[in-house]
Design a protein around this motif. Structure first.
Motif, PDB file in Angstrom:
ATOM      1  N   ILE A 147       0.853  -1.208   0.101  1.00  0.00           N
ATOM      2  CA  ILE A 147      -0.121   0.017  -0.057  1.00  0.00           C
ATOM      3  C   ILE A 147       0.818   1.405  -0.057  1.00  0.00           C
ATOM      4  O   ILE A 147       1.930   1.355   0.774  1.00  0.00           O
ATOM      5  N   TRP A 149       1.223   5.622   0.434  1.00  0.00           N
ATOM      6  CA  TRP A 149       1.043   6.594   1.683  1.00  0.00           C
ATOM      7  C   TRP A 149      -0.068   7.638   1.128  1.00  0.00           C
ATOM      8  O   TRP A 149      -0.481   8.426   2.143  1.00  0.00           O
ATOM      9  N   LYS A 173       1.168  -4.884   3.632  1.00  0.00           N
ATOM     10  CA  LYS A 173       2.298  -3.852   4.110  1.00  0.00           C
ATOM     11  C   LYS A 173       1.984  -2.555   3.737  1.00  0.00           C
ATOM     12  O   LYS A 173       1.962  -1.941   2.648  1.00  0.00           O
ATOM     13  N   SER A 227       4.927   3.548  -6.820  1.00  0.00           N
ATOM     14  CA  SER A 227       5.771   4.163  -8.066  1.00  0.00           C
ATOM     15  C   SER A 227       6.039   3.047  -9.112  1.00  0.00           C
ATOM     16  O   SER A 227       5.968   1.912  -8.824  1.00  0.00           O
ATOM     17  N   CYS A 282      -2.632   9.386  -7.878  1.00  0.00           N
ATOM     18  CA  CYS A 282      -2.205   8.909  -8.958  1.00  0.00           C
ATOM     19  C   CYS A 282      -3.020   9.193 -10.083  1.00  0.00           C
ATOM     20  O   CYS A 282      -2.435   9.496 -11.212  1.00  0.00           O
ATOM     21  N   LYS A 332      11.696  16.280  -4.163  1.00  0.00           N
ATOM     22  CA  LYS A 332      11.622  15.797  -5.438  1.00  0.00           C
ATOM     23  C   LYS A 332      10.763  16.632  -6.370  1.00  0.00           C
ATOM     24  O   LYS A 332      10.912  16.922  -7.337  1.00  0.00           O
TER      25      LYS A 332
HETATM   26  P1  NAI Z   1       6.922   3.613  -3.425  1.00  0.00           P
HETATM   27  O1  NAI Z   1       6.571   2.871  -4.709  1.00  0.00           O
HETATM   28  O2  NAI Z   1       8.415   3.481  -2.945  1.00  0.00           O
HETATM   29  O3  NAI Z   1       6.176   2.987  -2.251  1.00  0.00           O
HETATM   30  C1  NAI Z   1       4.948   2.359  -2.260  1.00  0.00           C
HETATM   31  C2  NAI Z   1       5.022   1.181  -1.417  1.00  0.00           C
HETATM   32  O4  NAI Z   1       5.948   0.276  -1.726  1.00  0.00           O
HETATM   33  C3  NAI Z   1       5.256   1.249   0.096  1.00  0.00           C
HETATM   34  O5  NAI Z   1       4.510   0.473   0.844  1.00  0.00           O
HETATM   35  C4  NAI Z   1       6.601   1.003   0.174  1.00  0.00           C
HETATM   36  O6  NAI Z   1       7.131   0.738   1.506  1.00  0.00           O
HETATM   37  C5  NAI Z   1       6.802  -0.031  -0.855  1.00  0.00           C
HETATM   38  N1  NAI Z   1       8.057  -0.388  -1.217  1.00  0.00           N
HETATM   39  C6  NAI Z   1       9.375   0.368  -1.344  1.00  0.00           C
HETATM   40  N2  NAI Z   1      10.307  -0.192  -1.819  1.00  0.00           N
HETATM   41  C7  NAI Z   1       9.795  -1.678  -2.008  1.00  0.00           C
HETATM   42  C8  NAI Z   1      10.462  -2.888  -2.404  1.00  0.00           C
HETATM   43  N3  NAI Z   1      11.828  -2.793  -2.813  1.00  0.00           N
HETATM   44  N4  NAI Z   1       9.865  -3.851  -2.572  1.00  0.00           N
HETATM   45  C9  NAI Z   1       8.409  -3.897  -2.043  1.00  0.00           C
HETATM   46  N5  NAI Z   1       7.812  -2.901  -1.628  1.00  0.00           N
HETATM   47  C10 NAI Z   1       8.662  -1.762  -1.531  1.00  0.00           C
HETATM   48  O7  NAI Z   1       6.429   5.023  -3.426  1.00  0.00           O
HETATM   49  P2  NAI Z   1       7.397   6.015  -2.505  1.00  0.00           P
HETATM   50  O8  NAI Z   1       8.753   6.156  -2.719  1.00  0.00           O
HETATM   51  O9  NAI Z   1       6.747   6.165  -1.346  1.00  0.00           O
HETATM   52  O10 NAI Z   1       6.998   7.490  -3.579  1.00  0.00           O
HETATM   53  C11 NAI Z   1       7.701   7.801  -4.911  1.00  0.00           C
HETATM   54  C12 NAI Z   1       6.998   8.017  -5.652  1.00  0.00           C
HETATM   55  O11 NAI Z   1       6.164   7.086  -6.206  1.00  0.00           O
HETATM   56  C13 NAI Z   1       6.073   9.231  -5.715  1.00  0.00           C
HETATM   57  O12 NAI Z   1       6.693  10.408  -5.878  1.00  0.00           O
HETATM   58  C14 NAI Z   1       5.019   9.315  -6.762  1.00  0.00           C
HETATM   59  O13 NAI Z   1       5.324   9.590  -8.056  1.00  0.00           O
HETATM   60  C15 NAI Z   1       4.995   7.320  -6.903  1.00  0.00           C
HETATM   61  N6  NAI Z   1       3.736   6.976  -6.086  1.00  0.00           N
HETATM   62  C16 NAI Z   1       2.550   6.626  -6.825  1.00  0.00           C
HETATM   63  C17 NAI Z   1       1.537   6.178  -5.933  1.00  0.00           C
HETATM   64  C18 NAI Z   1       0.252   5.797  -6.889  1.00  0.00           C
HETATM   65  O14 NAI Z   1      -0.814   5.813  -6.091  1.00  0.00           O
HETATM   66  N7  NAI Z   1       0.420   5.528  -8.042  1.00  0.00           N
HETATM   67  C19 NAI Z   1       1.396   6.044  -4.774  1.00  0.00           C
HETATM   68  C20 NAI Z   1       2.701   6.514  -4.151  1.00  0.00           C
HETATM   69  C21 NAI Z   1       3.669   7.027  -4.696  1.00  0.00           C
END
Ligand code: NAI
Ligand code: MG
Length: 493
Positions: A147, A149, A173, A227, A282, A332
């Motif tokens: 999930i 944030w 998670k 992401s 998103c 960012k």
């Molecule tokens: P992220 O993609 O890193 O986080 C999303 C989830 O993935 C969190 O639960 C995180 O703990 C988990 N995660 C991180 N690394 C992982 C790994 N190696 N294996 C498995 N799970 C992992 O997103 P972040 O870094 O918080 O945000 C960065 C960018 O992502 C944002 O600037 C935005 O562009 C994008 N984003 C897009 C979202 C959407 O709804 N499409 C939501 C959140 C972020």
């Protein structure tokens, strides 16, 4: 406030703790247990045992429905508390969590509870050959739900409610930036009395446990929102043992505004479509294209209103925009704006960290509008995930569609026009999973949601979203006369 891990029906401490920050103040609001690889292993083992031998997949559909309705009720009972917690942890204004996130989370459980049985109906197929086939929908097994944030409780509910309704057991998670509402949800699940192990909720660092969680053989499916970068990594992990996945990734969504619209309505709605949740959606409409005849009028009014948005702490009912989720996210966003400037784009308004005593410790950022953008620039192509809109012109509908589809993403689009025939024609041509005509942001639990191209694959919500969490089995029974099927004669003995 719950700060422990929820594994096999019990709350457990972990060796390591982590501070959870309130982004309006920059101060810690809780110390939460952080799962290590050991707790990840326990959570997977618990979900596996609950699936292979436990009650959850074996309950009657009526019993399963009852549990899901109890969770919906549990969310509503705590709605006020959850809204306050979610706002404090994410920075999104209390008005948003109170009227959108929390009631929508409860509705998700309620909707799927009341409808999944009709989605599951086994289908009988009569073949011309003498056989009968039953198509049976089964749960996939152990599903890992990861999930982000930006909508912590709502996206957790989309995934958890649908995965559970299908009879799966799960390891959920949350993002370690925003684990608090997911842990409250664990409390609600426990109070609802679900069989132990059906639901495991663990706060953990993605980079530390992601590979273990997503490549484990005991896990059958992964449902991820976040992401593109991490989505691609998870696909790599999950390929090691060939797992099904659904991916809800980023976007660079677009609003096309035609000159026949009521400009006030289009401006007000477009503000909402990029500045709600500080643009951290998103489906943020981060590219706004306006037909040339009304461009000047639209952009002047849009900027005037963007400048007037009230920034403030998330808990204040007066606040229209809260802080970004973290200082990192703000950095960012700033880097994206700097790059746009360097490439020749013009920042029409915003683009700065706001001043003011009330704002100085939080991760606030001004609503930003950027013009003079062309399709080669990073700001045209890349997701910012912050309160940053680019605004540009088009003259013909064909040009509008071309601009809209010039993207690696394909999540959502808005069309604003009174010409419904035009809107319907363009809706078919747009390369995006959702098209809103004269509105924005309408989500219904009945409607499958999910993007095209690099915005991911698979759907959430609706019957299609439910079926993602099932596997299809066909059971073939011979019906040939005399009980002698063709295989009996193949070798002719
Ligand atoms: P992220 O993609 O890193 O986080 C999303 C989830 O993935 C969190 O639960 C995180 O703990 C988990 N995660 C991180 N690394 C992982 C790994 N190696 N294996 C498995 N799970 C992992 O997103 P972040 O870094 O918080 O945000 C960065 C960018 O992502 C944002 O600037 C935005 O562009 C994008 N984003 C897009 C979202 C959407 O709804 N499409 C939501 C959140 C972020
Ligand atoms: Mg990340």
């Amino acid at each position: 406030m719950i700060t422990q891990l929820f594994i096999n029906g019990e709350f457990k401490e972990a060796k390591e703790k982590q501070s959870v920050i309130n982004p309006s103040t920059g101060k810690a609001m809780a110390q939460v247990a952080l799962a290590s690889l050991k707790e990840v292993d326990l959570a997977i083992a618990s979900a596996r045992a609950a699936f292979d031998g436990g009650e959850w997949p074996r309950l009657s559909l009526a019993e399963r429905k009852d549990f899901l309705l109890k969770i919906a009720g549990g969310i509503l009972d705590k709605a006020g508390e959850l809204a306050a917690l979610e706002s404090a942890n994410t920075g999104k204004p209390i008005k948003e969590t109170t009227f959108m996130d929390i009631p929508a989370a409860a509705k998700t459980f309620e909707y799927i509870a009341n409808n999944f049985e009709s989605f599951l109906n086994a289908e009988i197929i009569n073949l011309p050959e003498e056989a009968q086939v039953t198509l049976r929908r089964e749960p996939v097994g152990v599903v890992v739900l990861i999930i982000p944030w930006n909508y912590p409780l709502l996206i957790a509910s989309w995934k958890l409610a649908f995965a559970l309704a299908a009879g799966n057991t799960v390891v959920l998670k949350p993002s370690s930036l925003t684990p608090l509402s997911a842990l409250e949800l664990a409390g609600i699940v426990q109070e609802a009395g679900l069989p132990a192990g059906a639901v495991n909720i663990i706060n953990a660092s993605g980079p530390k446990v992601g590979a273990a969680l997503c490549s484990d053989k005991r896990v059958d499916m992964i449902s991820f929102t976040g992401s593109n970068e991490i989505g691609r990594q998870i696909l790599e992990y999950s390929s090691q043992n060939v797992k099904k996945s659904i991916m809800e990734l980023g976007g660079k969504s677009v609003s096309l505004i035609f000159s026949d619209v009521d400009v006030d309505t289009a401006v007000n709605s477009s503000l909402c479509s990029i500045f709600l949740n500080q643009g951290q959606m998103c489906t943020a409409m981060s590219r706004i294209f306006v037909q040339d005849k009304i461009y000047d009028k639209f952009s002047a009014l849009f900027m005037e209103k963007a400048k007037a948005l009230r920034l403030g702490p998330s808990e204040s009912p007066e606040t229209q925009m809260g802080p970004l989720i973290s200082d990192n996210q703000r950095k960012k966003v700033i880097a994206c704006i700097e790059k746009a400037r360097a490439e020749g784009a013009k920042v029409l308004c915003g683009g700065k960290i706001p001043q003011g005593a009330e704002l100085k410790n939080g991760y606030f950022f001004e609503p930003t509008v950027i013009a003079n953008v062309n399709t080669h620039m990073h700001i045209f192509k890349e997701e910012v995930f912050g309160p940053v809109a680019i605004i540009g012109k088009f003259s013909t509908a064909e040009e509008a569609v071309e601009l809209a589809n010039f993207s690696d993403f394909g999540l959502a689009a808005c069309i604003w026009t009174k010409d419904t025939l035009l809107a319907e024609r363009l809706a078919k041509q747009l390369n995006s999973g959702t098209v809103w005509i004269n509105t924005y942001g309408m989500f219904y639990p009945q409607l499958p949601y999910g993007g095209f191209k690099q915005s991911g694959f698979g759907k959430e919500l609706g019957q299609a979203g439910f079926l993602e969490y099932t596997r299809l089995k066909n059971i073939i029974t011979d019906q040939s006369a005399g009980g002698k099927p063709l295989v009996n004669y193949w070798y002719g003995f």
